[in-house]
Design an enzyme around this catalytic site. Structure first.
Site, PDB file in Angstrom:
ATOM      1  N   HIS A  27      21.248 -22.564  68.496  1.00  8.79           N
ATOM      2  CA  HIS A  27      20.502 -21.515  67.896  1.00  8.79           C
ATOM      3  C   HIS A  27      20.635 -21.374  66.549  1.00  8.79           C
ATOM      4  O   HIS A  27      22.195 -21.687  66.481  1.00  8.79           O
ATOM      5  CB  HIS A  27      20.219 -20.084  68.341  1.00  8.79           C
ATOM      6  CG  HIS A  27      19.725 -19.592  67.953  1.00  8.79           C
ATOM      7  ND1 HIS A  27      19.925 -18.671  67.035  1.00  8.79           N
ATOM      8  CD2 HIS A  27      17.779 -19.182  68.843  1.00  8.79           C
ATOM      9  CE1 HIS A  27      18.101 -17.583  66.519  1.00  8.79           C
ATOM     10  NE2 HIS A  27      17.622 -18.577  67.532  1.00  8.79           N
ATOM     11  N   ASP A  37      14.357 -20.495  75.453  1.00  4.91           N
ATOM     12  CA  ASP A  37      13.414 -21.375  75.570  1.00  4.91           C
ATOM     13  C   ASP A  37      13.806 -22.320  76.288  1.00  4.91           C
ATOM     14  O   ASP A  37      12.846 -23.179  77.132  1.00  4.91           O
ATOM     15  CB  ASP A  37      12.992 -22.548  73.766  1.00  4.91           C
ATOM     16  CG  ASP A  37      12.396 -21.783  72.874  1.00  4.91           C
ATOM     17  OD1 ASP A  37      11.801 -21.092  72.691  1.00  4.91           O
ATOM     18  OD2 ASP A  37      13.923 -22.199  72.073  1.00  4.91           O
TER      19      ASP A  37
END
Length: 431
Positions: free
Chosen positions: A307, A365
């Site tokens: 991320h 995700d």
């Protein structure tokens, strides 16, 4: 120490600003006036473009707070509508506020009947995000007076109504996008159902048959919405703030956020995870796939890991992992091959020095796509429901931006093109 552009010895004085928590920032507003230079920060990764009291992220420690509340506690104890109220109003709703807000959402969940005609202009195989973006912007023609067209005319009451309408209408719009693409009759919201239950009802029920709520799936879907409700100044949120700074109608403003979310590097990442799992195929395919990821020249990426902000585990990822197991167990899919593949891939990456050294941990995700697919939602709709959830954050950020009166957004550019030059005398002259 900075000096002025003319190399004089006079120092530049830039103040620092302190937040409630997190690092201090340097107030750059006086930089050009004092030094004759601008700062250069591509992607604004090191620039605070606004002051905000909504969401705090500590990427080094894996912390996510909404109005000071940890995401883990909100996911356990609150509903999505509680979190939507919290983001916009700063405090969790009391019992009276909760009832009035949920009643207001139900009253505003219906769409103007002419919106049905909008869908007839789309091909059935249009991407759902194209339909969502277009019809959402179209709602500005029906609610043009709520939110106004000039920022100074937007009253607090109009901001509240715009917030309520956007959060209320997004699930209906999303469900109609899905059903139009499948040639199914459009379903209206049903009183007595929660926000998450109505999402599923409008997606999956049929007029001729009774539809029963599965409480496990409804609660799981509600928590998925919570986990996607807001995430600071990401690209879609900063787009909403930037577009909103012009005083545009809020429906058009949020449509701009939807367009930004559409990109596979942002809202479409969970769909990319499923594509990756399909590419790997089985657990036996993991070693070869990981070798390709390690070979940077190959261009293969490990989707759902890493991320831009979090350097430790994304705090939402562990919560999503738990929801994934609950949903698959409820559906009798707890031995689903895709889940087993995902778990083995996660285990491999978390014990591989290549990924450990790069601090590549699972993000939100990685599991969300598996959950939504198991619930019967096609991958093309994943980003649509991401937008449904994120609308709660977008409208909160939009309101905060208006209330702070920051002026119109206007970033600078480091110009690297040609210097001044003249058009050749013979150019454009007919011979």
């Amino acid at each position: 120490m900075l000096c002025k552009a003319d190399d004089s010895a006079q120092p530049i004085h830039l103040d620092s600003m302190e937040g409630q928590i997190g690092p201090d920032v340097v107030d750059m507003r006086g930089l050009y006036k004092q030094a004759g230079v601008f700062s250069y920060d591509p992607g604004f990764a090191n620039t605070a473009a606004c002051q905000s009291a909504i969401t705090y992220i500590d990427g080094e420690e894996g912390i996510l707070l909404h109005r000071g509340y940890p995401i883990e506690q909100l996911c356990e104890k609150a509903s999505f509508t509680d979190v939507a109220w919290l983001l916009s109003h700063g405090e969790l709703p009391d019992a009276r506020q909760k009832v009035r807000f949920e009643q207001g959402l139900m009253a505003e969940a219906h769409l103007h009947e002419q919106i049905r005609n909008f869908f007839n202009g789309f091909r059935r195989d249009s991407h759902p995000m194209a339909m969502l973006c277009g019809t959402l912007a179209g709602l500005s023609s029906f609610y043009g007076n709520q939110g106004a067209d000039q920022r100074h005319r937007i009253t607090p009451e109009e901001r509240e109504m715009s917030t309520l309408r956007l959060v209320a209408k997004m699930p209906t719009l999303a469900a109609w996008v899905y059903r139009y693409s499948r040639g199914l009759p459009l379903i209206y919201p049903r009183p007595g159902l929660s926000y998450a239950e109505n999402c599923l009802h409008m997606l999956f029920s049929m007029p001729e048959a009774p539809w029963a709520v599965n409480p496990v799936l409804a609660r799981a879907f509600d928590r998925i919405l919570i986990l996607h409700a807001d995430h600071g100044q990401n690209v879609s949120t900063s787009t909403v703030r930037t577009v909103g700074s012009t005083g545009v109608n809020p429906f058009a403003c949020i449509a701009a956020g939807v367009a930004a979310l559409w990109g596979p590097a942002h809202g479409g990442a969970n769909e990319a995870v499923l594509d990756m799992l399909d590419e790997i195929g089985t657990v036996d395919g993991i070693p070869d796939f990981m070798n390709r990821v390690r070979n940077q020249k190959d261009g293969t990426r490990l989707m759902g890991f890493g991320h831009r902000v979090y350097k430790k585990l994304d705090p939402r990822a562990g919560l999503m992992r738990r929801i994934c197991h609950e949903v698959l167990a409820e559906l009798g899919m707890d031995h689903d091959p895709r889940l087993e593949l995902a778990l083995k891939l996660e285990e491999t990456a978390l014990n591989d020095e290549y990924f450990i050294s790069r601090r590549l941990y699972p993000n939100v995700d990685f599991y969300s796509g598996i959950i939504l697919r198991a619930m019967g939602i096609p991958s093309s709709m994943f980003t649509v429901f991401f937008a449904v959830a994120r609308t709660a954050g977008w409208v909160a950020q939009w309101k905060e931006m208006l209330e702070s009166r920051p002026g119109i957004s206007r970033p600078r550019a480091l110009y690297v093109g040609p210097t001044r030059r003249d058009v050749p005398p013979s150019y454009g002259v007919e011979g």
